[in-house]
Design a protein around this motif. Structure first.
Motif, PDB file in Angstrom:
ATOM      1  N   UNK A 423       0.828  -1.219   0.000  1.00 26.58           N
ATOM      2  CA  UNK A 423       0.000   0.000   0.000  1.00 26.58           C
ATOM      3  C   UNK A 423       0.858   1.263   0.000  1.00 26.58           C
ATOM      4  N   UNK A 424       1.671   1.438  -1.023  1.00 27.12           N
ATOM      5  CA  UNK A 424       2.533   2.626  -1.113  1.00 27.12           C
ATOM      6  C   UNK A 424       2.958   2.790  -2.563  1.00 27.12           C
ATOM      7  N   UNK A 425       3.443   3.978  -2.886  1.00 30.65           N
ATOM      8  CA  UNK A 425       3.792   4.288  -4.280  1.00 30.65           C
ATOM      9  C   UNK A 425       5.281   4.564  -4.418  1.00 30.65           C
ATOM     10  N   UNK A 426       5.990   4.520  -3.305  1.00 26.68           N
ATOM     11  CA  UNK A 426       7.358   5.035  -3.279  1.00 26.68           C
ATOM     12  C   UNK A 426       8.296   4.323  -4.232  1.00 26.68           C
ATOM     13  N   UNK A 427       8.058   3.028  -4.446  1.00 27.49           N
ATOM     14  CA  UNK A 427       8.989   2.290  -5.295  1.00 27.49           C
ATOM     15  C   UNK A 427       8.884   2.710  -6.758  1.00 27.49           C
ATOM     16  N   UNK A 428       7.864   3.447  -7.094  1.00 28.85           N
ATOM     17  CA  UNK A 428       7.746   3.926  -8.471  1.00 28.85           C
ATOM     18  C   UNK A 428       8.224   5.380  -8.516  1.00 28.85           C
ATOM     19  N   UNK A 429       9.507   5.577  -8.178  1.00 31.31           N
ATOM     20  CA  UNK A 429      10.106   6.910  -8.282  1.00 31.31           C
ATOM     21  C   UNK A 429       9.416   7.945  -7.416  1.00 31.31           C
ATOM     22  N   UNK A 430       9.095   7.550  -6.173  1.00 29.79           N
ATOM     23  CA  UNK A 430       8.486   8.497  -5.241  1.00 29.79           C
ATOM     24  C   UNK A 430       7.205   9.137  -5.757  1.00 29.79           C
ATOM     25  N   UNK A 431       6.437   8.358  -6.481  1.00 32.44           N
ATOM     26  CA  UNK A 431       5.131   8.813  -6.941  1.00 32.44           C
ATOM     27  C   UNK A 431       4.303   9.177  -5.703  1.00 32.44           C
ATOM     28  N   UNK A 432       3.577  10.298  -5.774  1.00 34.29           N
ATOM     29  CA  UNK A 432       2.784  10.694  -4.612  1.00 34.29           C
ATOM     30  C   UNK A 432       1.562   9.794  -4.447  1.00 34.29           C
ATOM     31  N   UNK A 433       0.944   9.448  -5.582  1.00 36.78           N
ATOM     32  CA  UNK A 433      -0.223   8.578  -5.511  1.00 36.78           C
ATOM     33  C   UNK A 433      -1.525   9.357  -5.445  1.00 36.78           C
ATOM     34  N   UNK A 434      -2.597   8.715  -5.909  1.00 37.73           N
ATOM     35  CA  UNK A 434      -3.920   9.339  -5.821  1.00 37.73           C
ATOM     36  C   UNK A 434      -4.909   8.276  -5.356  1.00 37.73           C
ATOM     37  N   UNK A 435      -5.994   8.056  -6.106  1.00 38.16           N
ATOM     38  CA  UNK A 435      -6.978   7.051  -5.698  1.00 38.16           C
ATOM     39  C   UNK A 435      -7.570   7.378  -4.316  1.00 38.16           C
ATOM     40  N   UNK A 436      -7.580   8.681  -3.960  1.00 38.48           N
ATOM     41  CA  UNK A 436      -8.169   9.129  -2.694  1.00 38.48           C
ATOM     42  C   UNK A 436      -7.489   8.490  -1.485  1.00 38.48           C
ATOM     43  N   UNK A 437      -6.201   8.158  -1.622  1.00 37.10           N
ATOM     44  CA  UNK A 437      -5.538   7.499  -0.492  1.00 37.10           C
ATOM     45  C   UNK A 437      -5.425   8.419   0.706  1.00 37.10           C
ATOM     46  N   UNK A 438      -5.327   9.732   0.457  1.00 42.27           N
ATOM     47  CA  UNK A 438      -5.191  10.643   1.607  1.00 42.27           C
ATOM     48  C   UNK A 438      -6.475  10.674   2.435  1.00 42.27           C
ATOM     49  N   UNK A 439      -7.569  10.192   1.840  1.00 38.63           N
ATOM     50  CA  UNK A 439      -8.826  10.042   2.582  1.00 38.63           C
ATOM     51  C   UNK A 439      -8.921   8.647   3.204  1.00 38.63           C
ATOM     52  N   UNK A 524      -8.022  16.558  -5.271  1.00 39.87           N
ATOM     53  CA  UNK A 524      -7.316  17.689  -5.868  1.00 39.87           C
ATOM     54  C   UNK A 524      -5.934  17.858  -5.243  1.00 39.87           C
ATOM     55  N   UNK A 525      -5.857  17.640  -3.939  1.00 38.45           N
ATOM     56  CA  UNK A 525      -4.557  17.720  -3.273  1.00 38.45           C
ATOM     57  C   UNK A 525      -3.589  16.684  -3.824  1.00 38.45           C
ATOM     58  N   UNK A 526      -4.088  15.477  -4.032  1.00 39.49           N
ATOM     59  CA  UNK A 526      -3.234  14.405  -4.566  1.00 39.49           C
ATOM     60  C   UNK A 526      -2.805  14.722  -5.995  1.00 39.49           C
ATOM     61  N   UNK A 527      -3.757  15.198  -6.789  1.00 39.20           N
ATOM     62  CA  UNK A 527      -3.450  15.419  -8.215  1.00 39.20           C
ATOM     63  C   UNK A 527      -2.456  16.559  -8.411  1.00 39.20           C
ATOM     64  N   UNK A 528      -2.483  17.521  -7.489  1.00 39.74           N
ATOM     65  CA  UNK A 528      -1.508  18.603  -7.564  1.00 39.74           C
ATOM     66  C   UNK A 528      -0.086  18.040  -7.485  1.00 39.74           C
ATOM     67  N   UNK A 529       0.079  17.079  -6.557  1.00 40.04           N
ATOM     68  CA  UNK A 529       1.400  16.449  -6.414  1.00 40.04           C
ATOM     69  C   UNK A 529       1.705  15.525  -7.587  1.00 40.04           C
TER      70      UNK A 529
END
Ligand code: COA
Ligand code: THG
Length: 579
Positions: A423-439, A524-529
């Motif tokens: 459950x993380x995106x870091x291995x793909x070049x520090x991708x921030x990630x979306x899919x509403x994960x911050x929620x 929107x916060x995720x997509x900005x990153x």
């Protein structure tokens, strides 16, 4: 014990063993098999009690195995040896197979046997599917037994002796393309399926298709179409249908052999065969579950007042097309008169998020990444905002990156006990990630644990995810058991008087965050990153994706795995030894 895991890749089996051994209190470090000197250095730095090779293609050097007990996890029945074990088992139609944990010595796979485990093998299975299910379960069992035996001191491993009645296997050489070749005029559908599936996911069967030399993958039977053997008959959602001697098969993915024929990685067959495929008639596939006999990657059915939307995408990769088709199917399912909707993921993977191969092959990978994440977000949002019925995510297979957060959008998340989650995106070049994960992530595990999960980038066993509150239930040990257990629970809920209350609570919770508009803020916060990841100055994501898709071998083991290389740990280990 201190266990050094020496492996070709940190693949799903290695991740599972890493989790299972770590849970049992062993001190672990991982070194990727880069070269013999790196291996020697890792042994010197970590000073392990045991070297364990869960997935190793090359020989462990003699100075390592002669000084340190080194155990190999071999995906073969007792006595089986060689680099193509599962390929031969599937090609030869073996009905029992197994895993052997054997001691490394000079002669490959001929060392003494520390533990074995067997399982029934059905004919015609896909190699990678057997590996991710039966082999992985058997490997966990036999590795844990072998480790206990090592710790017990005084256990004498059994020398390989073909005179013994229970030693069934034999040495098998590396399987060649000549062993795998399809003769479209002579091979019936079952034979074609067996050949392609015994080579799937690697190396594939080399063939000529639509005039292109390419490796074939992702084969499914077709009961309704036929034609001249070898002829291309139809296309459907990225796959092409090809006639066999007695019927037809669907081929979902191809990898061109020669660079002039396209990108050297797997892509949907219609994309590789472009004009040839475009000229084929489209064979439509309704959403209602056909129950097999054709290629259907999304299917809907109902029983006991429960809707089941199942989906199974090759390698769990979801491009724009898969996201949009699954969303359309989801919306259709919402029109049905059910109060519980189960999202049933594939046997091998639930989802691994956006389709990195398709992105790599796009004219603008940045634009394609953006379109893909937007399409994923639409799907996740539809699940998050469903307020008239209970949603259940049933994970029969592993999930990674955005695929995990797709699952967390559901009200109830149940997983097979052997599932591994990343459950993380870091291995793909520090991708921030979306899919509403911050929620979804803090909602389930809290802010602090959520940060830890994202930061430490290690895989989680289903049991660990349950303890954290990331998922809700461990459901069975096999994909079949997961499906059956989830079905029983869903039917109970659908018929329960308590459901109205649960749905009211769900609507209230959604209202509290401001409904759909409240969710917009998270996205929107995720997509900005993400915009910076895709279009910004730092190319890390594009580099990591290129390396992943092209399978560029690592030149060094990432430090979060090679704990013996983090200076503090290595220093402490040496101190501890000296004391
Ligand atoms: N897009 C395209 N292909 C993907 C994929 C994705 N998102 N995720 C996995 N795959 C492919 C792999 O390239 C591999 O291809 P192969 O059939 O040519 O071997 C196959 O799926 C299986 O992956 P593998 O790593 O061998 O499986 P595993 O079960 O041992 O490991 C993961 C699973 C999750 C650790 C690993 O696949 C991974 O890190 N995936 C990337 C996840 C990601 O970053 N997604 C994008 C961000 S949203
Ligand atoms: N002893 C030692 N090291 C080992 C093993 C061992 N490393 C892992 C290994 N077992 C796993 N088993 C094998 C068995 C045979 C081969 C590779 C791994 C093999 N390889 C061919 C070669 O090296 O020429 C190439 C095969 C291919 O084309 O894929 O034969 O028991 N010390």
């Amino acid at each position: 014990m201190r266990i050094l895991m020496l492996t070709h890749a940190f693949n799903s089996l290695t991740q599972r063993l890493f989790g299972e051994l770590g849970r049992r209190g062993h001190e672990l470090s991982v070194e990727l098999d880069i070269n013999d000197d790196v291996t020697r250095e890792a042994v010197a730095l970590f000073d392990p009690d045991l070297v364990l090779a869960p997935f190793l293609k090359r020989a462990i050097p003699a100075d390592v195995w002669s000084q340190r007990l080194s155990l190999i996890v071999h995906p073969g029945i007792k006595g089986d040896r060689g680099p193509s074990s599962l390929d031969w088992a599937l090609m030869d139609g073996e009905t029992r197979w197994g895993v052997t944990v054997l001691q490394a010595e000079a002669e490959m796979d001929a060392g003494a046997i520390w533990a074995t485990s067997e399982f029934p093998l059905e004919p015609g299975r896909r190699k990678a599917s057997v590996y991710r299910n039966e082999v992985t379960e058997a490997a966990v069992e036999s590795v844990l037994l072998a480790v206990e035996r090592v710790q017990a001191d005084g256990f004498a491993p059994e020398p390989l002796d073909y005179g013994r009645p229970d030693v069934a296997g034999t040495w098998r050489p590396a399987m060649k393309q000549a062993d795998r070749a399809i003769d479209w005029h002579r091979d019936d559908t079952a034979t074609v399926l067996r050949k392609v599936r015994a080579a799937d996911s690697q190396p594939g069967v080399l063939d000529t298709i639509g005039g292109v030399r390419a490796y074939l993958y992702d084969a499914h039977p077709e009961a309704g179409l036929s034609g001249a053997p070898g002829e291309l008959l139809a296309r459907r959602q990225g796959a092409v249908c090809r006639a066999t001697m007695d019927g037809a098969v669907w081929l979902g993915h191809l990898r061109p052999k020669d660079p002039e024929d396209g990108y050297p990685f797997k892509l949907p067959a219609t994309q590789v065969l472009h004009e040839t495929a475009a000229g084929l008639p489209e064979s439509p596939m309704p959403l209602w579950d056909a129950g097999g006999g054709t290629f259907q990657d999304i299917a809907y059915r109902e029983s006991d007042g429960v809707g089941y939307l199942s989906f199974d995408f090759y390698n769990g990769a979801m491009g724009v097309a898969e996201c949009e088709r699954l969303l359309a199917a989801y919306r259709t399912a919402l029109e049905r008169d059910t109060r519980v909707l189960v999202l049933l993921g594939g046997r091998d993977f639930w989802s691994n998020g956006i389709h990195l191969n398709r992105i790599e092959a796009a004219n603008s990978p940045a634009d394609e990444s953006w379109a893909n994440i937007r399409a994923m977000d639409e799907l996740v949002r539809a699940i998050l905002t469903t307020d008239d019925r209970l949603t259940v995510a049933a994970l029969r297979g592993n999930a990674g990156a955005g695929g995990v957060f797709l699952a967390l959008a559901a009200d109830h998340v149940a997983a097979r006990s052997g599932v591994v989650l990343n459950p993380h995106y870091k291995n793909m070049g520090n991708l921030y990630g979306s899919e509403y994960w911050t929620f979804s992530l803090p909602r389930r595990v809290g802010e602090e644990a959520g940060r830890a999960v994202m930061e430490h980038r290690l895989p989680l066993l289903a049991a660990e995810a349950l303890e954290l509150g990331l998922i809700d239930e461990l459901a069975g040990d096999t994909p079949e058991a997961t499906e059956a257990l989830v079905a029983r629970r869903a039917a109970e809920w659908a018929g329960s008087g308590a459901l109205d209350g649960a749905l009211a609570a769900k609507r209230a919770a959604l209202g509290e965050i401001g409904g759909g508009e409240g969710l917009d803020a998270y996205r929107d916060g995720e997509l900005e990153r993400m915009r910076l990841n895709f279009y910004g100055f730092d190319p890390s994501y594009h580099v990591a994706r290129y390396n992943f898709v092209h399978k560029v071998p690592s030149s060094r083991t990432p430090l979060y795995l090679a704990r013996h290389r983090s200076l503090r740990n290595a220093g402490m280990a040496r101190e501890a030894r000296r004391a």
